[in-house]
Scaffold this motif. Structure first.
Motif, PDB file in Angstrom:
ATOM      1  N   LEU A  58       0.823  -1.204   0.000  1.00 18.83           N
ATOM      2  CA  LEU A  58       0.000   0.000   0.000  1.00 18.83           C
ATOM      3  C   LEU A  58       0.860   1.260   0.000  1.00 18.83           C
ATOM      4  N   ALA A  59       1.930   1.249   0.789  1.00 15.53           N
ATOM      5  CA  ALA A  59       2.810   2.417   0.846  1.00 15.53           C
ATOM      6  C   ALA A  59       3.492   2.643  -0.499  1.00 15.53           C
ATOM      7  N   ARG A  60       3.904   1.549  -1.149  1.00 10.45           N
ATOM      8  CA  ARG A  60       4.568   1.664  -2.437  1.00 10.45           C
ATOM      9  C   ARG A  60       3.597   2.197  -3.497  1.00 10.45           C
ATOM     10  N   GLN A  61       2.370   1.727  -3.456  1.00  6.38           N
ATOM     11  CA  GLN A  61       1.353   2.184  -4.401  1.00  6.38           C
ATOM     12  C   GLN A  61       1.095   3.676  -4.245  1.00  6.38           C
ATOM     13  N   ALA A  62       1.001   4.127  -2.987  1.00  5.55           N
ATOM     14  CA  ALA A  62       0.765   5.545  -2.734  1.00  5.55           C
ATOM     15  C   ALA A  62       1.950   6.391  -3.181  1.00  5.55           C
ATOM     16  N   ALA A  63       3.172   5.909  -2.877  1.00  5.23           N
ATOM     17  CA  ALA A  63       4.373   6.659  -3.249  1.00  5.23           C
ATOM     18  C   ALA A  63       4.517   6.784  -4.761  1.00  5.23           C
ATOM     19  N   ASP A  64       4.073   5.760  -5.487  1.00  2.00           N
ATOM     20  CA  ASP A  64       4.177   5.781  -6.948  1.00  2.00           C
ATOM     21  C   ASP A  64       3.007   6.524  -7.601  1.00  2.00           C
ATOM     22  N   GLY A  65       2.014   6.891  -6.811  1.00  2.00           N
ATOM     23  CA  GLY A  65       0.835   7.516  -7.386  1.00  2.00           C
ATOM     24  C   GLY A  65       0.136   6.608  -8.367  1.00  2.00           C
ATOM     25  N   ALA A  66       0.079   5.317  -8.046  1.00  2.94           N
ATOM     26  CA  ALA A  66      -0.429   4.315  -8.979  1.00  2.94           C
ATOM     27  C   ALA A  66      -1.932   4.459  -9.184  1.00  2.94           C
ATOM     28  N   HIS A  67      -2.359   4.286 -10.423  1.00  2.00           N
ATOM     29  CA  HIS A  67      -3.781   4.344 -10.756  1.00  2.00           C
ATOM     30  C   HIS A  67      -4.397   2.953 -10.837  1.00  2.00           C
ATOM     31  N   PHE A  72       3.812  -5.005 -10.748  1.00  2.94           N
ATOM     32  CA  PHE A  72       4.528  -6.156 -11.288  1.00  2.94           C
ATOM     33  C   PHE A  72       6.007  -5.837 -11.495  1.00  2.94           C
ATOM     34  N   ARG A  73       6.802  -6.872 -11.374  1.00  2.31           N
ATOM     35  CA  ARG A  73       8.242  -6.778 -11.677  1.00  2.31           C
ATOM     36  C   ARG A  73       8.672  -8.108 -12.281  1.00  2.31           C
ATOM     37  N   LEU A  74       9.224  -8.067 -13.486  1.00  5.66           N
ATOM     38  CA  LEU A  74       9.712  -9.276 -14.133  1.00  5.66           C
ATOM     39  C   LEU A  74      10.999  -9.738 -13.451  1.00  5.66           C
ATOM     40  N   LEU A  75      11.094 -11.021 -13.139  1.00  5.94           N
ATOM     41  CA  LEU A  75      12.297 -11.607 -12.553  1.00  5.94           C
ATOM     42  C   LEU A  75      12.989 -12.420 -13.637  1.00  5.94           C
ATOM     43  N   VAL A  76      13.970 -11.818 -14.281  1.00  7.91           N
ATOM     44  CA  VAL A  76      14.609 -12.438 -15.436  1.00  7.91           C
ATOM     45  C   VAL A  76      16.000 -12.961 -15.113  1.00  7.91           C
ATOM     46  N   ASN A  77      16.329 -13.003 -13.854  1.00  6.58           N
ATOM     47  CA  ASN A  77      17.654 -13.409 -13.420  1.00  6.58           C
ATOM     48  C   ASN A  77      17.497 -14.529 -12.395  1.00  6.58           C
ATOM     49  N   ALA A  78      18.284 -15.593 -12.529  1.00  7.26           N
ATOM     50  CA  ALA A  78      18.123 -16.765 -11.669  1.00  7.26           C
ATOM     51  C   ALA A  78      18.362 -16.436 -10.204  1.00  7.26           C
ATOM     52  N   GLN A  79      19.415 -15.656  -9.921  1.00  6.81           N
ATOM     53  CA  GLN A  79      19.693 -15.312  -8.527  1.00  6.81           C
ATOM     54  C   GLN A  79      18.589 -14.443  -7.940  1.00  6.81           C
ATOM     55  N   LEU A  80      18.076 -13.520  -8.740  1.00  7.41           N
ATOM     56  CA  LEU A  80      17.020 -12.647  -8.266  1.00  7.41           C
ATOM     57  C   LEU A  80      15.747 -13.444  -7.990  1.00  7.41           C
ATOM     58  N   ALA A  81      15.444 -14.405  -8.855  1.00  9.42           N
ATOM     59  CA  ALA A  81      14.261 -15.238  -8.657  1.00  9.42           C
ATOM     60  C   ALA A  81      14.378 -16.049  -7.370  1.00  9.42           C
ATOM     61  N   TYR A  82      15.569 -16.551  -7.093  1.00 11.24           N
ATOM     62  CA  TYR A  82      15.778 -17.312  -5.857  1.00 11.24           C
ATOM     63  C   TYR A  82      15.720 -16.394  -4.640  1.00 11.24           C
ATOM     64  N   ALA A  83      16.405 -15.277  -4.727  1.00 11.45           N
ATOM     65  CA  ALA A  83      16.433 -14.344  -3.611  1.00 11.45           C
ATOM     66  C   ALA A  83      15.045 -13.823  -3.286  1.00 11.45           C
ATOM     67  N   LEU A 302       8.191  -1.184  -9.362  1.00 13.22           N
ATOM     68  CA  LEU A 302       7.007  -1.925  -9.781  1.00 13.22           C
ATOM     69  C   LEU A 302       6.298  -1.170 -10.895  1.00 13.22           C
ATOM     70  N   THR A 303       5.763  -1.913 -11.833  1.00 13.86           N
ATOM     71  CA  THR A 303       4.910  -1.334 -12.866  1.00 13.86           C
ATOM     72  C   THR A 303       3.468  -1.617 -12.472  1.00 13.86           C
ATOM     73  N   TRP A 304       2.692  -0.575 -12.250  1.00  9.31           N
ATOM     74  CA  TRP A 304       1.290  -0.712 -11.851  1.00  9.31           C
ATOM     75  C   TRP A 304       0.432  -0.704 -13.106  1.00  9.31           C
ATOM     76  N   ALA A 305      -0.327  -1.771 -13.284  1.00  7.15           N
ATOM     77  CA  ALA A 305      -1.046  -1.926 -14.548  1.00  7.15           C
ATOM     78  C   ALA A 305      -2.258  -2.821 -14.356  1.00  7.15           C
ATOM     79  N   PRO A 306      -3.266  -2.679 -15.214  1.00  5.62           N
ATOM     80  CA  PRO A 306      -4.396  -3.618 -15.171  1.00  5.62           C
ATOM     81  C   PRO A 306      -3.935  -5.012 -15.578  1.00  5.62           C
ATOM     82  N   ALA A 307      -4.502  -6.008 -14.945  1.00  2.81           N
ATOM     83  CA  ALA A 307      -4.082  -7.382 -15.218  1.00  2.81           C
ATOM     84  C   ALA A 307      -5.218  -8.335 -14.870  1.00  2.81           C
ATOM     85  N   ILE A 308      -5.186  -9.485 -15.474  1.00  2.00           N
ATOM     86  CA  ILE A 308      -6.091 -10.555 -15.095  1.00  2.00           C
ATOM     87  C   ILE A 308      -5.298 -11.838 -14.949  1.00  2.00           C
TER      88      ILE A 308
END
Length: 539
Positions: A58-67, A72-83, A302-308
């Protein structure tokens, strides 16, 4: 005490050679499942806003002014996905829900399971839903966690027969051959119903770049906010389904001890570097919190976007064949989505067997001028060579209609730079295998999930995916992948005489070739021999 898991022999898609095992059916007796025992209904955390992760979102959403309420954040790195997964375990305060096709018993998984045991001891409720197919041999040892207080493990669509070996399990289940082929292929990792991870990765060294021999090139997406409630609702529908059996009803601790006695122990893996973890998750806890140096969600972009969420219903597995083909599966939904493309489709699918409906769709799209590019495994990079048979029989027809085909090379020029990087444990001698499942439409829509574009995912397995409507994410992901179509994959083209030509990746030093590159004559001949007897649905 540590769980003492053992690194397994790589076997990530055994069901793909299931047809060969059926030849031994006359050797097998028929086994049956025990009663499921007590199976209480439970659901996801009702109010994630009361947790630290929920408040951080919630704090991150407010700070980003998300609509939009989902980030979302893509995890395209093996170490990042594990971490990311390890950090979610350590940050969870009330619940952890995991759903996987396979959890392999090896060093990276042992570190995660130890962290989950610690989380359970501080009061976190842990539910793990695991497809039953791979819970044999060394991999059965992950089930030991079910005997820890606060941890529940259920096995989906369980099979009778021995847990000593996969062959024994298959032969003991031939009386229900249809169920044997239908597997839960979903992947979910959810903390406090506030943040979740889904995508292509199962849990094991080869998914996190820690195998010395072979590693998967894979992609996940981290999701935060409202969309996670949908992921949790899907998890609950599987968890409370009649096909989900508590581990205790199927295997006792004494049986696990007996299996473990025959397997040497492997030391636990060290935790990932703090620098990797620090980019994934947040911390607004007091400075005295020992996790404070590693959890920094407020720093993640994070990228704030509509999703299903697109997800198969768990009853897809129990349905008869004629009921399963109702055009309401996840893959059917993707086909309907692709039909709406206006300019461009970029498809990443490690096992790509189009089938007649997809071929007709592609023909229509090409007639309307839509560009279609497909990246899949080459025969050399495919961990299930039999799956290549189904793809190969459509390859010439695809090229004739103007579909651009790329086949990933098993030797990447720079494993650490590859999208879905095969990780720190993978050197230049480590075989790379494509495992990511992505779809980008018109540089506007991005789909990340567990599904392959083949008839098995469409008709037999259950799958899950996120469809994110974000031109920025779609554009950035395409820009990440497109260079690898040139420097990490063979471009397949038709020769004037109707044969095929594989153009080697730029800068690879490999020659162009007129046969499946980087493979032996014996392997090519074997696949030609089995091709007439291998239906698309089993590949």
């Amino acid at each position: 005490m540590p769980l003492h898991l053992r690194r397994p022999v790589l076997s990530t898609a055994p069901w793909r050679w299931l047809g060969l095992l059926l030849l031994a059916a006359w050797l097998a007796g028929c086994a049956s499942l025990p009663p499921p025992g007590e199976r209480p209904v439970s659901t996801a955390l009702a109010d994630p806003q009361d947790t630290r992760l929920g408040q951080l979102v919630l704090a991150r959403q407010a700070a980003d002014g998300a609509h939009h309420p989902s980030g979302f954040r893509l995890l395209v790195n093996a170490q990042l996905a594990y971490a990311g997964r390890l950090a979610l375990i350590e940050a969870a305060q009330q619940t952890l829900d995991l759903q996987y096709y396979a959890i392999h018993a090896d060093s990276s998984t042992e570190r995660l399971l130890e962290a989950m045991r610690d989380a359970a001891r501080r009061g976190v409720r842990i539910r793990i839903l695991l497809d039953d197919f791979n819970t044999v041999g060394p991999d059965a040892q992950v089930l030991r966690l079910a005997h820890e207080p606060g941890v529940q493990i259920r096995l989906f669509n369980p099979l009778p027969g021995s847990r000593h070996s996969l062959v024994g399990r298959v032969l003991g289940s031939l009386g229900e051959i249809s169920r044997l082929q239908q597997r839960m292929h979903n992947k979910l990792f959810i903390a406090d119903n506030a943040i979740g991870i889904t995508g292509g990765r199962n849990l094991g060294d080869t998914y996190f770049g820690e195998s010395a021999d072979s590693n998967f090139v894979d992609v996940d997406v981290l999701a935060a906010g409202a969309i996670v409630r949908d992921l949790s609702a899907s998890f609950d529908s599987y968890w409370n389904n009649q096909l989900a059996y508590p581990v205790q009803a199927l295997v006792s601790r004494a049986e696990l001890d007996a299996l473990q006695a025959t397997e040497p122990a492997t030391p636990a893996a060290p935790p990932p570097p703090a620098s990797a973890t620090a980019t994934v998750l947040p911390d607004t806890a007091p400075a005295a919190d020992p996790l404070a140096a590693r959890l920094e969600l407020q720093k993640i972009t994070l990228t704030w976007a509509p999703a299903i969420m697109l997800a198969d219903k768990p009853d897809k597995i129990a349905a008869a064949d004629e009921e399963a083909d109702r055009e309401d599966t996840l893959v059917d939904g993707l086909l309907n989505l692709m039909a709406q493309a206006r300019r461009d489709l970029l498809i990443i699918s490690p096992y790509f067997v189009p089938g007649s409906r997809m071929m007709a769709l592609f023909a229509d799209l090409r007639a309307r001028g839509v560009r279609i590019r497909v990246l899949t495994n080459s025969l050399a990079s495919n961990d299930a060579p039999a799956a290549h048979v189904g793809y190969a029989r459509y390859r010439t027809a695809l090229l004739r209609m103007g579909v651009e085909l790329y086949e990933m090379r098993s030797e990447l020029p720079n494993p650490h730079r590859a999208f879905g990087s095969s990780g720190s444990g993978a050197g230049s001698s480590s075989r790379a295998m494509l495992h990511a499942k992505l779809l980008i439409q018109d540089t506007r829509l991005l789909v990340v999930g567990s599904m392959n574009l083949d008839l098995r995912s469409q008709l037999q397995n259950t799958e899950i995916a996120l469809l994110i409507r974000s031109p920025a994410m779609a554009r950035d992901t395409a820009a990440l992948i497109e260079p690898h179509l040139l420097d990490s994959a063979y471009r397949v083209e038709l020769r004037p005489d109707g044969g095929l030509l594989w153009h080697a990746p730029l800068g690879s030093g490999a020659p162009d070739t007129t046969h499946e590159p980087d493979t032996s004559l014996g392997l090519r001949l074997m696949l030609r021999l089995i091709a007439p007897f291998a239906p698309d649905e089993l590949l």
